[in-house]
Motif scaffolding. Structure first.
Motif, short mmCIF file in Angstrom:
data_model
loop_
_atom_site.label_atom_id
_atom_site.label_comp_id
_atom_site.label_asym_id
_atom_site.label_seq_id
_atom_site.Cartn_x
_atom_site.Cartn_y
_atom_site.Cartn_z
N TYR A 110 2.28 -9.26 -5.07
CA TYR A 110 3.78 -9.30 -5.19
C TYR A 110 3.90 -10.88 -5.00
N PRO A 111 4.42 -11.64 -5.99
CA PRO A 111 4.14 -13.27 -6.21
C PRO A 111 5.37 -13.54 -5.32
N GLU A 112 6.44 -13.00 -5.08
CA GLU A 112 7.52 -13.67 -4.22
C GLU A 112 7.24 -13.51 -2.80
N ALA A 113 6.40 -12.27 -2.61
CA ALA A 113 6.16 -11.85 -1.05
C ALA A 113 5.02 -12.71 -0.65
N ALA A 114 4.10 -13.08 -1.80
CA ALA A 114 2.80 -13.52 -1.56
C ALA A 114 1.75 -12.52 -0.90
N ILE A 115 1.86 -11.24 -1.20
CA ILE A 115 1.04 -10.26 -0.72
C ILE A 115 0.09 -9.68 -1.95
N VAL A 116 -1.12 -9.55 -1.52
CA VAL A 116 -1.98 -8.83 -2.28
C VAL A 116 -2.39 -7.23 -1.56
N PHE A 117 -2.16 -6.20 -2.46
CA PHE A 117 -2.35 -4.93 -1.49
C PHE A 117 -3.25 -4.09 -2.59
N ALA A 118 -4.26 -3.37 -1.95
CA ALA A 118 -5.32 -2.62 -2.75
C ALA A 118 -5.31 -1.39 -1.81
#
Length: 245
Positions: A99-107
């Motif tokens: 999520y680029p705008e949130a700067a979050i990576v999720f798995a």
């Protein structure tokens, strides 16, 4: 290790599908897994309802990737992550989402959505990255999230036009830089918990978020609580905890 994984192991022991020794081997990292440079809190999902979250700032790409690799069968989330970190993580966890705008990576698996809504509001467009960190965090934790952006006090009619949406939410997160006035205005309008997130957006006297932090800490509107400067993750997590009750 998540609740579902522990339940699965216990059920397999009960049904005679695996031995107690094999179950003990599967649980050997409980309640934390020591990687030397990091100690992964495998017990956190049982205590808090969501696994440990990786804060990427200050960590190397290799360290972050190693943590994701260690948690291959678990849900994992990383904040303050850039595209390079995402590309590295993707090699270990192919299902990873960025999520680029949130700067979050999720798995992993998102939590089932609750029926109650968290509304994330931003005072200005420049506050949206922090607002998105809060919104995406809340969504990953299993909440319905609505958004109202750029409704700050420079044009109060924009905020008032969103009054019904604000009133319908179970929890409201208000993200504001500059003078940090919007959380107090929202707090005076709604009968719901308001979580204020001061941001470092602003000119010199904003003091990188200190000015809006002091504003929201001194809010005279009842029901307004405050997290740290730019801490969208903390606001999203707190709103989720409130939303469960």
């Amino acid at each position: 290790m998540e609740k579902r994984q522990i339940r699965k192991i216990l059920k397999e022991v009960k049904d005679g599908k695996i031995s107690t020794d094999r179950a003990l081997e599967a649980l050997r990292a409980f309640p934390f897994d020591d990687m030397g440079f990091a100690k992964i809190d495998t017990h956190r999902d049982l205590r808090k309802g969501f696994p440990e979250v990786v804060f990427c700032s200050g960590k190397s790409c290799e360290q972050i990737t190693a943590i994701f690799g260690k948690r291959k069968d678990s849900t994992i989330m990383a904040t303050r992550a850039d595209h390079d970190i995402y590309q590295a993580v993707k090699k270990t966890r192919k299902e990873a989402v960025y999520y680029p705008e949130a700067a979050i990576v999720f798995a992993g698996r998102k939590r089932r959505k609750s029926g109650r809504t968290i509304l994330v509001a931003s005072a200005g467009t420049s506050d949206i990255p922090v607002a998105e960190e809060a919104a995406v965090t809340a969504e990953i934790l299993g909440n319905r999230v609505d958004r109202s952006y750029d409704i700050g006090v420079a044009g109060m009619h924009r905020m008032l036009a969103n009054r019904e949406k604000l009133a319908r939410a179970n929890v409201v997160i208000v993200v504001a830089g500059m003078d940090g006035a919007l959380p107090s205005l929202v707090g005076g309008l709604v009968g719901r918990p308001v979580i204020a997130v001061p941001t470092s957006v602003g000119y010199g006297a904003n003091f990188r978020g200190l000015a809006p932090l002091l504003t929201v800490l001194n809010s005279c509107a009842p029901g307004v609580a405050t997290v740290n400067i730019d801490n969208g993750f903390g606001a999203g997590y707190m709103a989720s905890l409130i939303n469960r009750k």
